[in-house]
Motif scaffolding. Structure first.
Motif, mmCIF file in Angstrom:
data_model
loop_
_atom_site.group_PDB
_atom_site.id
_atom_site.type_symbol
_atom_site.label_atom_id
_atom_site.label_comp_id
_atom_site.label_asym_id
_atom_site.label_seq_id
_atom_site.Cartn_x
_atom_site.Cartn_y
_atom_site.Cartn_z
ATOM 1 N N ASP A 143 0.827 -1.205 0.000
ATOM 2 C CA ASP A 143 0.000 0.000 0.000
ATOM 3 C C ASP A 143 0.868 1.265 0.000
ATOM 4 O OD1 ASP A 143 0.883 -0.060 2.583
ATOM 5 O OD2 ASP A 143 -1.084 -0.274 3.510
ATOM 6 N N HIS A 473 -9.558 -3.150 6.411
ATOM 7 C CA HIS A 473 -8.096 -3.149 6.401
ATOM 8 C C HIS A 473 -7.605 -4.151 7.452
ATOM 9 C CE1 HIS A 473 -7.581 1.173 4.555
ATOM 10 N NE2 HIS A 473 -8.391 0.408 3.855
ATOM 11 N N ALA A 482 -1.189 -1.822 7.186
ATOM 12 C CA ALA A 482 -2.343 -1.703 6.283
ATOM 13 C C ALA A 482 -3.372 -0.719 6.859
ATOM 14 C CB ALA A 482 -2.956 -3.071 6.006
ATOM 15 N N ALA A 487 -9.740 3.002 8.035
ATOM 16 C CA ALA A 487 -10.721 2.164 7.329
ATOM 17 C C ALA A 487 -12.089 2.293 7.986
ATOM 18 C CB ALA A 487 -10.280 0.703 7.389
#
Ligand code: SF4
Length: 561
Positions: A143, A473, A482, A487
Motif C-alpha cells: 500500500d 483493512h 495496512a 478504514a
C-alpha cells in the motif's frame, strides 16, 4: 563508506551532559548534540546503513547467510530494502517470546522501490523475472506503491540489483530510517482532470536526495506523498510530508504542504502548514522538512521518534517558522486548502486520459499477485499497445495508454490473471498487510483471512447495493502497515481467548476511519470499540452482520463513517 560524519548537521549545539541536568535530552541533534542515546543511534552514527551494500556484494553474497554481522543483518540491511522473513510454522503466540534470531528464516523479503508508482512494461518484466527465478514466484503489491518479493537468498542479491538497476529500478532506502519511497498520484501526467503533474517534483526529490548520506540517518522512517489529482489519491494525511495540488487565486496551481502524519500505535493525521509551494520549490521545501526531522527529531526513544511527535510539541506555527528561518531561501506565501475530493482515489475502472486513450484501474485480492502474473501482465499490455502502468497506495494497478477499441480485450485478459477492473465492493476496498506468513512482528495471519472474507462476503452479499464501498483493512499486529485507523472497518491482529483455556487468532475492531480520498467529507481516525473483537474464523459473519445493520438503521444519506 562510513556516513556518520556526513549525516550529522553542519551546525551543532554543544553536547549536553545527559545526567545531572533538570531537563532530559530527547536526542535532538540541534538542541542536545549528537551523542547517541541508544544502541540503534550508536550503530547508525558509527557506520551508516548505506555502507552495507559493499559488504553484501563483496562478502555476504559469497560466504552466505551465516557470515552476516548481526548489526548489519538486523539494522543496515534495511537501508537496501532487505528484511529477514519469518520462519514458516512459528505461531503468533511466540512472536513476543522468542528472540529475533529464533523467529527469522535465512531468507529475505526484498522491497523494490517504485517512486510515484511509475513502471514500464520492461521494468515489470524484470521484476517478474526476478520473482520467478529468485523469489519462488512471490510478489505482493504494497500500500506504498512498492512491490515486495520473498524467499530471497543473500547470494542472489547482487544479481538482483544488477537486473533492477539495469532498468532504472532499485532498493536504495526502501526501508530503514530514511526517506522511503515517494508516493505519487497513480494518474500523474495522465488524467484529464489533473490539476498538475507531480512527476517533475518527484524526480527532483528522488534524483537529488535518495541515497544521499546527508539524509540517510533520520530518527526513524520518513514518508512522502505528492499528488496533482483532485481525488487526493496518495493518502497524504498519513505521511510525514505531503504536497497536495491546489489552485492559488493569484499564483496559479501549486501545492498545499502537510506535515506530521503517521499511524502505528500513536496515530495522528498530518496538518496543513497553511503555505503555498510553487512547483519549482517543492524539492527545496521537501528538503527543509526532512532536514528539520533530521536535526530536531527525537532520537532518544524509537517509539517517539517519528516527525508527528515533534509537530505535536511545536505546533504548525513554530514548525513553519523554523522551516522558513533556518532551511529555506525565502518564506513561503500563505496558501489555500485544497477542496474536499468528490471522486474516489483508487482509480478502479475505465477512465479517459487527457490524450484520448484510456486508463484502467484493476485490483488483485489484497495485493497478492505473482512473478509469472507480472510477466504475463507486461505481455498483455504490450499486445494491446501499452508500455506503461502504475502501482497505487491501495494495493492496486493502473494500466495506461489503452486504445478505446482494446479496453474490453485488456479487461478480459487481465481478469484471467486475477486482476479485476470491475471488482465487488469488498474486493475493491479490502487491503491486508504481510502478516504471519512472512512478517516477524505478526501475531496473526492476514492475507488468506482477508481473501476468505472477501470471497464469503461476495457470495453472501451478492445483489445488495451498498451506498459506497466499505473498506476493510486487515493487519497482523498493532503496527498498522495496512492502515488500521483509516478504514471503515480496521482490524488489528491479536490472539483472543478460544473459550477452552487456549487462544485463537483474531482482531481488535476499529470503526469509522477514513481519509479525504475515501468518500468522506472530513478525514478521521477510526475508533477502537472497547471489547469489540472478532476471531479470524468469525470475520465474514461479523462483517455481514455489520453491513446488514448499517443498511437497516441508515438514515437518509448517512455514510458508514
Ligand atoms: Fe507485520 Fe504488523 Fe506490519 Fe502487518 S502490521 S506487516 S504484521 S509489522
Amino acid at each position: 563508506m562510513h556516513d556518520s560524519a556526513s549525516s550529522a548537521p553542519t551546525t551543532l549545539a554543544p553536547r549536553r551532559p545527559l545526567t545531572g541536568g533538570s531537563q532530559r535530552s530527547n536526542g535532538q541533534w540541534k538542541v542536545d548534540g549528537t551523542t547517541p542515546l541508544n544502541g540503534n543511534e550508536a550503530w547508525k552514527q558509527e557506520d551508516g546503513g548505506l555502507s552495507v551494500r559493499e559488504r553484501i556484494e563483496s562478502t555476504y553474497s559469497r560466504l552466505g547467510f551465516d557470515s552476516i554481522d548481526p548489526t548489519d543483518l538486523h539494522g543496515r540491511f534495511r537501508w537496501w530494502g532487505l528484511y529477514t522473513q519469518r520462519k514458516p510454522g512459528i505461531d503468533g503466540g511466540k512472536t513476543a517470546t522468542l528472540e529475533p534470531e529464533e523467529l527469522e528464516d535465512k531468507y529475505f523479503m526484498l522491497r523494490v522501490r517504485i517512486d510515484g508508482g511509475q513502471l514500464s512494461t520492461e521494468q515489470l518484466r524484470v521484476i517478474g523475472g526476478i520473482s520467478t527465478e529468485f523469489a519462488r514466484d512471490s510478489a505482493d503489491l504494497t500500500d506504498r506503491q512498492n512491490i515486495q518479493l520473498h524467499w530471497i537468498r543473500v547470494e542472489d542479491v547482487p544479481e538482483i540489483w544488477r537486473r533492477l538497476e539495469g532498468v532504472g529500478l532499485g532498493t536504495t532506502e526502501a526501508c530503514g530510517d530514511v526517506p522511503r519511497v515517494v508516493l505519487g498520484s497513480p494518474v500523474a501526467g495522465i488524467a484529464a482532470d489533473e490539476l498538475i503533474d507531480p512527476t517533475p517534483a518527484i524526480a527532483a526529490i528522488t534524483e537529488r536526495y535518495i541515497g544521499d548520506p546527508e539524509l540517510a540517518n533520520l530518527p526513524r522512517k520518513f514518508k512522502t506523498a505528492l499528488t496533482g489529482h483532485p481525488s487526493q489519491d496518495v493518502v497524504h494525511e498519513i505521511n510525514d510530508v505531503a504536497f497536495v495540488a491546489v489552485e492559488h487565486p493569484e499564483l496559479g496551481v501549486g501545492y498545499d504542504l502537510w506535515v506530521g502524519g503517521g499511524l502505528s500505535t500513536a496515530p495522528r493525521l498530518a496538518e496543513r502548514l497553511g503555505v503555498f509551494v510553487e512547483p519549482d520549490r517543492v524539492a527545496e521545501a521537501w528538503y527543509g522538512v526532512t532536514a528539520i526531522f533530521r536535526d530536531y527529531g527525537y532520537r532518544r526513544l524509537r517509539n517517539k521518534a517519528r516527525l508527528k511527535f515533534l509537530l505535536a510539541d511545536w505546533g504548525t506555527e513554530k514548525f513553519r517558522q523554523v522551516l522558513e528561518d533556518e532551511y529555506l531561501d525565502a518564506p513561503l506565501p500563505d496558501g489555500p486548502a485544497a477542496p474536499t475530493p468528490t471522486t474516489p482515489g483508487d482509480h478502479i475502472g475505465v477512465h479517459r486520459q487527457k490524450d484520448g486513450a484510456f486508463y484502467i484501474g484493476v485490483t488483485p485480492i489484497v495485493g497478492r499477485i505473482s512473478g509469472s502474473g507480472l510477466t504475463r501482465l507486461a505481455e498483455i499490455l504490450e499486445e494491446n499497445g501499452s508500455r506503461r502502468l502504475r502501482t497505487t497506495p491501495h494495493q492496486k494497478l493502473v494500466l495506461l495508454d489503452i486504445p478505446e477499441h482494446r479496453v474490453e480485450t485488456v479487461i478480459a485478459a487481465v481478469d484471467e490473471i486475477g486482476l479485476s477492473a470491475r471488482p465487488s465492493a469488498f474486493r475493491r476496498s479490502t487491503i491486508a498487510c504481510t502478516g504471519l506468513e512472512y512478517c516477524k512482528l505478526a501475531i496473526v495471519e492476514t492475507k488468506a483471512a482477508a481473501t476468505r472474507a472477501v470471497g464469503e462476503l461476495e457470495k453472501r452479499l451478492a445483489g445488495i447495493e451498498l451506498p459506497a464501498p466499505i473498506s476493510l483493512h486487515v493487519n497482523g499486529c498493532p503496527n498498522s502497515c495496512a492502515r488500521i485507523q483509516t478504514a471503515d472497518i480496521g482490524l488489528k491482529g491479536q490472539l483472543l481467548p478460544d473459550g477452552n483455556g487456549g487462544q485463537t487468532p483474531g482482531f481488535q475492531v476499529h470503526l469509522g476511519g477514513g481519509l479525504a480520498s475515501s468518500d468522506r467529507a472530513e478525514p478521521g481516525l477510526g475508533r477502537t470499540i472497547r471489547g469489540l473483537k472478532v476471531t479470524t474464523t468469525d470475520l465474514p459473519d461479523y462483517v455481514e452482520r455489520l453491513v446488514h445493520r448499517f443498511l437497516k438503521d441508515r438514515e437518509n444519506e448517512e455514510t458508514f463513517a
